[in-house]
Design a protein around this motif. Sequence first.
Motif, short mmCIF file in Angstrom:
data_model
loop_
_atom_site.label_atom_id
_atom_site.label_comp_id
_atom_site.label_asym_id
_atom_site.label_seq_id
_atom_site.Cartn_x
_atom_site.Cartn_y
_atom_site.Cartn_z
N THR A 107 0.83 -1.21 0.00
CA THR A 107 0.00 0.00 0.00
C THR A 107 0.86 1.25 0.00
O THR A 107 0.62 2.19 -0.78
CB THR A 107 -0.95 0.01 1.22
OG1 THR A 107 -1.80 -1.13 1.15
CG2 THR A 107 -1.80 1.28 1.26
N GLU A 108 1.86 1.28 0.86
CA GLU A 108 2.74 2.45 0.94
C GLU A 108 3.49 2.67 -0.37
O GLU A 108 3.68 3.81 -0.80
CB GLU A 108 3.70 2.33 2.12
CG GLU A 108 3.01 2.45 3.47
CD GLU A 108 2.15 3.72 3.60
OE1 GLU A 108 2.65 4.82 3.29
OE2 GLU A 108 0.97 3.59 3.97
N SER A 109 3.92 1.60 -1.00
CA SER A 109 4.62 1.70 -2.27
C SER A 109 3.72 2.30 -3.35
O SER A 109 4.13 3.20 -4.09
CB SER A 109 5.12 0.32 -2.70
OG SER A 109 5.74 0.39 -3.97
N ILE A 110 2.50 1.81 -3.42
CA ILE A 110 1.56 2.34 -4.42
C ILE A 110 1.24 3.80 -4.14
O ILE A 110 1.23 4.63 -5.06
CB ILE A 110 0.28 1.47 -4.47
CG1 ILE A 110 0.62 0.08 -5.02
CG2 ILE A 110 -0.79 2.14 -5.33
CD1 ILE A 110 -0.46 -0.94 -4.87
N LYS A 111 1.03 4.14 -2.88
CA LYS A 111 0.78 5.55 -2.53
C LYS A 111 1.95 6.43 -2.94
O LYS A 111 1.76 7.55 -3.43
CB LYS A 111 0.51 5.69 -1.03
CG LYS A 111 -0.84 5.21 -0.59
CD LYS A 111 -0.97 5.39 0.92
CE LYS A 111 -2.29 4.93 1.45
NZ LYS A 111 -2.37 5.07 2.93
N ASN A 112 3.16 5.92 -2.75
CA ASN A 112 4.35 6.68 -3.13
C ASN A 112 4.37 6.93 -4.64
O ASN A 112 4.69 8.04 -5.09
CB ASN A 112 5.62 5.93 -2.69
CG ASN A 112 6.87 6.67 -3.04
OD1 ASN A 112 7.04 7.84 -2.70
ND2 ASN A 112 7.76 5.99 -3.73
N ILE A 113 4.04 5.92 -5.42
CA ILE A 113 4.01 6.09 -6.88
C ILE A 113 2.94 7.11 -7.26
O ILE A 113 3.18 7.97 -8.12
CB ILE A 113 3.79 4.74 -7.60
CG1 ILE A 113 4.91 3.76 -7.26
CG2 ILE A 113 3.70 4.96 -9.12
CD1 ILE A 113 4.65 2.34 -7.71
N VAL A 114 1.77 7.04 -6.62
CA VAL A 114 0.70 8.01 -6.90
C VAL A 114 1.17 9.43 -6.59
O VAL A 114 0.97 10.35 -7.38
CB VAL A 114 -0.59 7.67 -6.12
CG1 VAL A 114 -1.60 8.80 -6.20
CG2 VAL A 114 -1.20 6.37 -6.64
N LYS A 115 1.81 9.60 -5.42
CA LYS A 115 2.31 10.93 -5.04
C LYS A 115 3.29 11.47 -6.07
O LYS A 115 3.22 12.64 -6.46
CB LYS A 115 2.99 10.88 -3.67
CG LYS A 115 2.06 10.72 -2.50
CD LYS A 115 2.87 10.62 -1.21
CE LYS A 115 2.04 10.04 -0.09
NZ LYS A 115 2.86 9.75 1.09
N LYS A 116 4.21 10.63 -6.52
CA LYS A 116 5.21 11.07 -7.50
C LYS A 116 4.56 11.34 -8.86
O LYS A 116 4.94 12.29 -9.55
CB LYS A 116 6.35 10.07 -7.59
CG LYS A 116 7.17 10.09 -6.31
CD LYS A 116 8.41 9.26 -6.39
CE LYS A 116 9.11 9.41 -5.04
NZ LYS A 116 10.42 8.88 -5.00
N ALA A 117 3.60 10.50 -9.24
CA ALA A 117 2.88 10.74 -10.50
C ALA A 117 2.11 12.05 -10.43
O ALA A 117 2.11 12.84 -11.38
CB ALA A 117 1.94 9.57 -10.80
#
Length: 173
Positions: A107-117
Motif C-alpha cells: 500500500t505504501e509503495s503504491i501511494k508513493n508512486i501516486v504521489k510522484k505521478a
Amino acid sequence: MKDIARQQLSIQVESMDLLNGQIKMEAHASAAYLAMASWCEQNGFFTSAKFFFQQSDEERGHMMKIFRFLVDAGGNPISPEVTGINHEFSSILDVFESSLEHEIRVTESIKNIVKKARASVDITTERFLDWFILEQVEEENTIRDILDMIELTGMEGVGKQLIDDKVADWIEG
C-alpha cells in the motif's frame, strides 16, 4: 531514436521505473503467498492454504496488470527476479501477521508512486493506480478481519481448527 521513443511514452520515465519496482513487489508477494500456502498445507491449515494460493494468484494478476499497462503505455516492463522469500513461520498467527505487514508495504509503495505521478502531472499513471489503491484497502481489511477473528477465537485447543475453518469466509468463490 531511443530518446524520441522515450519522449513518446504515455507515462513519464520516472513512473515507468517506479512501476517496474511495483511489478517486482507484486511478484515477491505472489511468491511469499505461495510460501505461506505451503506452510499452511504442511501444518494442517488446509483452508488457509487455499486462501493463500488464491492470494498468490491475485498478486500475480496485479503484477500482470501493471506489466500490461507499461506495454500499452509504450514503456519497458521488466520481468522481475524474486528472492528472499520467507518459508518459516512460528504459527498461523505469524503467517497472517506477516501477510498484513506485506500488504501495508505494498500500500505504501503504491501511494508513493501516486504521489510522484501527481507531483509530475503524470495523470495516466495516477488514474491507472486508482484501482490499486482501492484494492489495497480491501486486501488490508481482509487480513485485519482474519487477525481479529484469530484473536477472538484463540490459539488453544480446537481454536486452531476453528480459525482454519473460518478462513473459508474470506475465500472468493
